[in-house]
Design an enzyme around this catalytic site. Structure first.
Site, PDB file in Angstrom:
ATOM      1  N   LYS A  12       0.859  -1.187   0.000  1.00  0.00           N
ATOM      2  CA  LYS A  12       0.000   0.000   0.000  1.00  0.00           C
ATOM      3  C   LYS A  12       0.891   1.232   0.000  1.00  0.00           C
ATOM      4  CE  LYS A  12      -4.348  -0.105   0.843  1.00  0.00           C
ATOM      5  NZ  LYS A  12      -5.213  -0.821  -0.090  1.00  0.00           N
ATOM      6  N   THR A  57      -2.878  -5.770   0.888  1.00  0.00           N
ATOM      7  CA  THR A  57      -2.306  -4.421   1.015  1.00  0.00           C
ATOM      8  C   THR A  57      -3.098  -3.641   2.066  1.00  0.00           C
ATOM      9  OG1 THR A  57      -3.642  -3.399  -0.720  1.00  0.00           O
ATOM     10  CG2 THR A  57      -1.588  -4.440  -1.422  1.00  0.00           C
ATOM     11  N   ASP A  58      -4.379  -3.957   2.176  1.00  0.00           N
ATOM     12  CA  ASP A  58      -5.198  -3.302   3.196  1.00  0.00           C
ATOM     13  C   ASP A  58      -4.648  -3.560   4.608  1.00  0.00           C
ATOM     14  OD1 ASP A  58      -7.782  -1.829   3.727  1.00  0.00           O
ATOM     15  OD2 ASP A  58      -8.088  -3.621   4.959  1.00  0.00           O
ATOM     16  N   PHE A 157     -16.700  20.824  15.955  1.00  0.00           N
ATOM     17  CA  PHE A 157     -17.690  21.066  14.887  1.00  0.00           C
ATOM     18  C   PHE A 157     -18.926  20.227  15.213  1.00  0.00           C
ATOM     19  CE2 PHE A 157     -19.554  20.493  10.589  1.00  0.00           C
ATOM     20  CZ  PHE A 157     -19.801  21.834  10.328  1.00  0.00           C
ATOM     21  N   ARG A 174     -11.190  18.094  17.677  1.00  0.00           N
ATOM     22  CA  ARG A 174     -10.690  17.582  16.394  1.00  0.00           C
ATOM     23  C   ARG A 174      -9.453  18.368  15.982  1.00  0.00           C
ATOM     24  NH1 ARG A 174     -14.417  20.223  11.464  1.00  0.00           N
ATOM     25  NH2 ARG A 174     -13.951  22.368  12.050  1.00  0.00           N
ATOM     26  N   GLN A 222     -15.062  28.294   9.338  1.00  0.00           N
ATOM     27  CA  GLN A 222     -15.622  29.595   8.972  1.00  0.00           C
ATOM     28  C   GLN A 222     -15.328  30.622  10.070  1.00  0.00           C
ATOM     29  OE1 GLN A 222     -17.090  26.587   8.491  1.00  0.00           O
ATOM     30  NE2 GLN A 222     -18.647  26.665   6.878  1.00  0.00           N
ATOM     31  N   ASN A 248     -10.390  22.728   4.018  1.00  0.00           N
ATOM     32  CA  ASN A 248     -10.417  22.058   5.328  1.00  0.00           C
ATOM     33  C   ASN A 248      -9.688  20.727   5.149  1.00  0.00           C
ATOM     34  OD1 ASN A 248     -10.984  21.152   7.856  1.00  0.00           O
ATOM     35  ND2 ASN A 248     -13.204  21.407   7.722  1.00  0.00           N
ATOM     36  N   HIS A 250      -8.940  17.556   6.143  1.00  0.00           N
ATOM     37  CA  HIS A 250      -9.547  16.646   7.116  1.00  0.00           C
ATOM     38  C   HIS A 250      -8.548  15.627   7.661  1.00  0.00           C
ATOM     39  CE1 HIS A 250     -13.359  18.335   5.953  1.00  0.00           C
ATOM     40  NE2 HIS A 250     -13.199  17.960   4.691  1.00  0.00           N
TER      41      HIS A 250
HETATM   42  O1  LIG Z   1     -15.315  23.743  10.055  1.00  0.00           O
HETATM   43  C1  LIG Z   1     -16.120  23.101   9.340  1.00  0.00           C
HETATM   44  N1  LIG Z   1     -17.048  23.772   8.619  1.00  0.00           N
HETATM   45  C2  LIG Z   1     -17.956  23.134   7.815  1.00  0.00           C
HETATM   46  O2  LIG Z   1     -18.818  23.782   7.166  1.00  0.00           O
HETATM   47  C3  LIG Z   1     -17.887  21.730   7.782  1.00  0.00           C
HETATM   48  N2  LIG Z   1     -18.617  20.785   7.114  1.00  0.00           N
HETATM   49  C4  LIG Z   1     -18.080  19.578   7.445  1.00  0.00           C
HETATM   50  O3  LIG Z   1     -18.482  18.467   6.994  1.00  0.00           O
HETATM   51  N3  LIG Z   1     -17.050  19.721   8.319  1.00  0.00           N
HETATM   52  C5  LIG Z   1     -16.912  21.052   8.540  1.00  0.00           C
HETATM   53  N4  LIG Z   1     -16.041  21.756   9.313  1.00  0.00           N
END
Ligand SMILES: O=c1[nH]c(=O)c2[nH]c(=O)[nH]c2[nH]1
Length: 301
Positions: A12, A57-58, A157, A174, A222, A248, A250
């Protein structure tokens, strides 16, 4: 036609693993891109399709994340040695393991108050400038892109809209990470005597962006965006408008429960750093009474 199976390997590639270690309010980060490549007695899977010698590979991916939690990441070399030894010594058909690792370096942003959990990716961002003059009026827009920052806590969030397609769990602690892309417009009239010190203005604006990111307890990206913009408008009198485009980035908590490993944010966790898709948060913050002139789509600037 007789053929011979030549050199072959599998595994992987590009397991993006982020490990946060918590030492009280001081957090440490290790950010790696780990690629696993195994070889050995693999003739049959190629010739007859028998998977009897094939560790998926997983599984190699899971091993990377589980090892990060179970043993931590001291250095890329130590982590790679541990993984390579594991694959070769635990699986009889595997005779060779090659672990390639890229490590992304982070520097601390000084957090005010208690706690050290804000980081900026090492390596320079790109500084930008656009100057327009029509014979009478000037417009100077400066900016930056690819200034990568991360808070390993102080981000939540929750309380968002839930419809029949919503699966996102609410998050109360998070990682918040983004590549800052921003453009700011100066209110300079063209008067030579009132020209801003462009370099000093850039350095101070960059510093305020980093500090606002680090110091904002965030309920959404935001909200963090707005805090960064408001900080610039408040502290930099030469700037009337600032626009942001913030992906963002993630970081998903890896589910290590199948391996009987607890992976809780509270005691330092292992994350999968996803590169796409990503949320994209964009907005302008303006000085009251001034006009918005920076285009909504920053790629046009
Ligand atoms: O800070 C965030 N704003 C969002 O609008 C949003 N939408 C999401 O799925 N995660 C997040 N995180």
């Amino acid at each position: 036609m007789p053929t011979i199976l030549g050199q072959n390997q599998y595994g992987k590639a590009e397991n993006r693993v982020v490990k946060i270690t918590r030492d009280g309010a001081t957090h440490h980060i290790k950010d790696l891109n780990v690629s696993v490549s195994l070889s050995g007695d693999m003739d049959e899977v190629h010739l007859s399709g028998s998977n009897a010698n094939v560790l998926p590979t997983d599984t190699t991916k899971n091993t990377v994340y589980a090892f990060a939690k179970e043993y931590g990441i001291e250095s890329a070399e130590q982590f790679g040695i541990h993984l390579a030894r594991h694959f070769v010594t635990s699986q009889e058909p595997i005779h060779r393991a090659r672990i390639r690792i890229e490590e992304y370096a982070w520097e601390r942003i000084a957090n005010s108050g208690e706690g050290e959990h804000s980081f900026v990716r090492k390596g320079q961002e790109t500084r930008l400038a656009q100057i327009t003059f029509d014979g009478s009026s000037w417009e100077v827009v400066s900016g930056l892109k690819d200034l990568t920052v991360l808070n390993s806590t102080d981000s939540e969030f929750w309380g968002f809209v839930k419809d029949r397609y919503t699966t996102l769990p609410e998050a109360h602690d998070r990682i918040l990470a983004t590549d800052i892309s921003a453009r700011w417009r100066f209110n300079w009239s063209g008067d030579e005597g009132e020209m801003p010190d462009w370099d000093a203005s850039y350095e101070q604006t960059r510093r305020h962006l980093l500090e606002a990111f680090a110091e904002t307890y965030s309920l959404s990206l935001q909200q963090t965006l707005h805090a960064m913009g408001a900080r610039i408008i408040e502290h930099r009198g030469e700037i009337d408008e600032i626009r942001f485009s913030l992906p963002n980035k993630h970081h998903f908590l890896v589910d290590l429960a199948p391996f009987a490993l607890k992976n809780d944010t509270a005691d330092g966790a292992v994350y999968f750093a996803a590169d796409r898709p990503y949320g994209l948060i964009e907005a302008t913050v303006l000085r009251d009474g001034r006009e918005a002139r920076i285009p909504a789509d920053l790629t046009n600037l």
